[in-house]
Design an enzyme around this catalytic site. Structure first.
Site, PDB file in Angstrom:
ATOM      1  N   TYR A 156     -20.432   4.990  -9.259  1.00 56.34           N
ATOM      2  CA  TYR A 156     -19.189   5.748  -9.118  1.00 56.34           C
ATOM      3  C   TYR A 156     -17.982   4.848  -9.362  1.00 56.34           C
ATOM      4  O   TYR A 156     -17.797   3.829  -8.686  1.00 56.34           O
ATOM      5  CB  TYR A 156     -19.087   6.376  -7.728  1.00 56.34           C
TER       6      TYR A 156
ATOM      7  N   GLY B 258     -14.080  24.546  -7.512  1.00 55.14           N
ATOM      8  CA  GLY B 258     -13.084  25.541  -7.127  1.00 55.14           C
ATOM      9  C   GLY B 258     -13.227  26.880  -7.814  1.00 55.14           C
ATOM     10  O   GLY B 258     -12.314  27.714  -7.740  1.00 55.14           O
TER      11      GLY B 258
ATOM     12  N   PRO C 153     -21.056  21.522  -4.477  1.00 52.74           N
ATOM     13  CA  PRO C 153     -21.217  22.782  -3.744  1.00 52.74           C
ATOM     14  C   PRO C 153     -20.043  23.737  -3.878  1.00 52.74           C
ATOM     15  O   PRO C 153     -20.207  24.950  -3.720  1.00 52.74           O
ATOM     16  CB  PRO C 153     -21.389  22.325  -2.296  1.00 52.74           C
ATOM     17  N   LEU C 154     -18.853  23.210  -4.157  1.00 55.66           N
ATOM     18  CA  LEU C 154     -17.674  24.062  -4.309  1.00 55.66           C
ATOM     19  C   LEU C 154     -17.443  24.476  -5.758  1.00 55.66           C
ATOM     20  O   LEU C 154     -16.493  25.203  -6.064  1.00 55.66           O
ATOM     21  CB  LEU C 154     -16.423  23.348  -3.771  1.00 55.66           C
ATOM     22  N   ALA C 155     -18.335  24.018  -6.654  1.00 57.12           N
ATOM     23  CA  ALA C 155     -18.304  24.425  -8.070  1.00 57.12           C
ATOM     24  C   ALA C 155     -16.916  24.236  -8.681  1.00 57.12           C
ATOM     25  O   ALA C 155     -16.422  25.092  -9.422  1.00 57.12           O
ATOM     26  CB  ALA C 155     -18.767  25.872  -8.211  1.00 57.12           C
TER      27      ALA C 155
END
Length: 317
Positions: A56, A230, A226-228
């Site tokens: 990262y 937004g 998990p929030l794709a």
């Protein structure tokens, strides 16, 4: 730290966005301030497990986190540190590759420990499967790290049931996590279970039995993305996404929570008790996830299905 303590974390904070740019620019004061604000927001939201990877920001995400740890006495004892290795980014004439050779794993972990400025990694995940890796050699490297007290527990990322079982057969400690992309947008993990014996099922590439294998063997499921980005909380694009975003907003208002909580609850409501890994660096958006970190998912059976069916844009088979 016990296996149960890792599985008790409802939400993880993903640190991929920390550390500035993806180039070789050194860390600046702004990068450190951004990391401090994000980490503080995560803690305020009830999140105390932090997910890294050695690649990262080309190592700068771990390095800036290590700087924050050094500046904040007592913080290391309050959190669980997870990192990943196994991907090597392109470098000069060498293309990006996967590398899970035992000696390489040990070297990468030693480098992560130095950047994070800590004596031990709580959980190490193998980032991607390496087709050339020998499970026995992988296990030798992992057990060396474990026996030296450098890594407490191990897991995998982006692996199927057979790959996990093959590695576990050679490993003297249990694999405790598998991190996969899962969300209301990326639904193949749940779709695969209901598209058996349908024409649509042939196009679903999610490896059958992976979710069930993890559940049967005490392997916690973590969801990256998990929030794709937004898609259901402000950045929707397709008609199905717009309809889902409206349903998410309606449910959030009815339950007195944020839209982000509804999107994360959809994952958490699954019997596998999926732990989302949120990756935003925006403190306000991190705090918007607090309900998912602090409360059990408050979705009924019917509400969960309504979200799924609305997101898929068509009725179930």
């Amino acid at each position: 730290m016990t296996e149960a303590s890792v599985h008790d974390h409802r939400v993880l904070y993903g640190c991929m966005g920390l550390g500035g740019s993806w180039d070789a620019e050194p860390l600046g004061a702004g990068d450190i301030a951004e990391a401090e604000a994000a980490i503080r927001a995560a803690l305020d939201a009830g999140i105390s497990m932090f997910d890294h990877a050695d690649i990262y920001r080309r190592g700068k995400a771990e390095a800036v986190f290590g700087e924050v740890l050094a500046r904040t006495p007592g913080l290391r004892e309050r959190i669980v540190l997870q990192t990943k290795c196994g991907i090597r980014l392109a470098d000069g004439d060498r293309p990006g590759i996967y590398d899970l050779r035992g000696a390489s794993i040990v070297q990468r972990v030693e480098e992560s420990l130095a950047r994070l400025r800590t004596d031990v990694i709580d959980v190490l995940l193998l980032h991607r499967p390496d087709p050339l890796a020998d499970p026995e050699d992988i296990a030798k490297g992992l057990m060396s790290l474990h026996e030296q007290g450098l890594v407490r527990q191990f897991g995998v990322s982006n692996m199927n049931a057979a790959q996990i079982a093959h590695l576990q057969a050679h490993l003297g400690v249990p694999l405790i996590a598998n991190q996969l992309e899962m969300s209301l947008l990326r639904r193949d993990w749940v779709e695969s279970g209901v598209l058996v014996n349908t024409s649509a099922g042939a196009a679903n590439g999610f490896p059958a039995g992976t979710i069930e294998h993890c559940r049967m063997n005490g392997i916690g499921l973590q969801a990256w993305g998990p929030l794709a980005k937004g898609r259901f909380t402000g950045r929707q694009q397709s008609p199905a996404e717009r309809a889902t975003a409206q349903l998410v907003a309606d449910l959030a208002e009815a339950k007195g929570v944020t839209p982000e909580a509804i999107v994360l609850w959809w994952l958490q409501r699954h019997p596998a008790r999926i732990a989302p890994v949120i990756g935003t660096t925006n403190p306000d958006r991190i705090l918007a996830c607090r309900y998912a970190a602090e409360r059990e998912p408050e979705l009924t059976h019917e509400e969960w299905y309504r979200l799924w069916i609305t997101a898929r844009g068509e009725a179930l088979p």
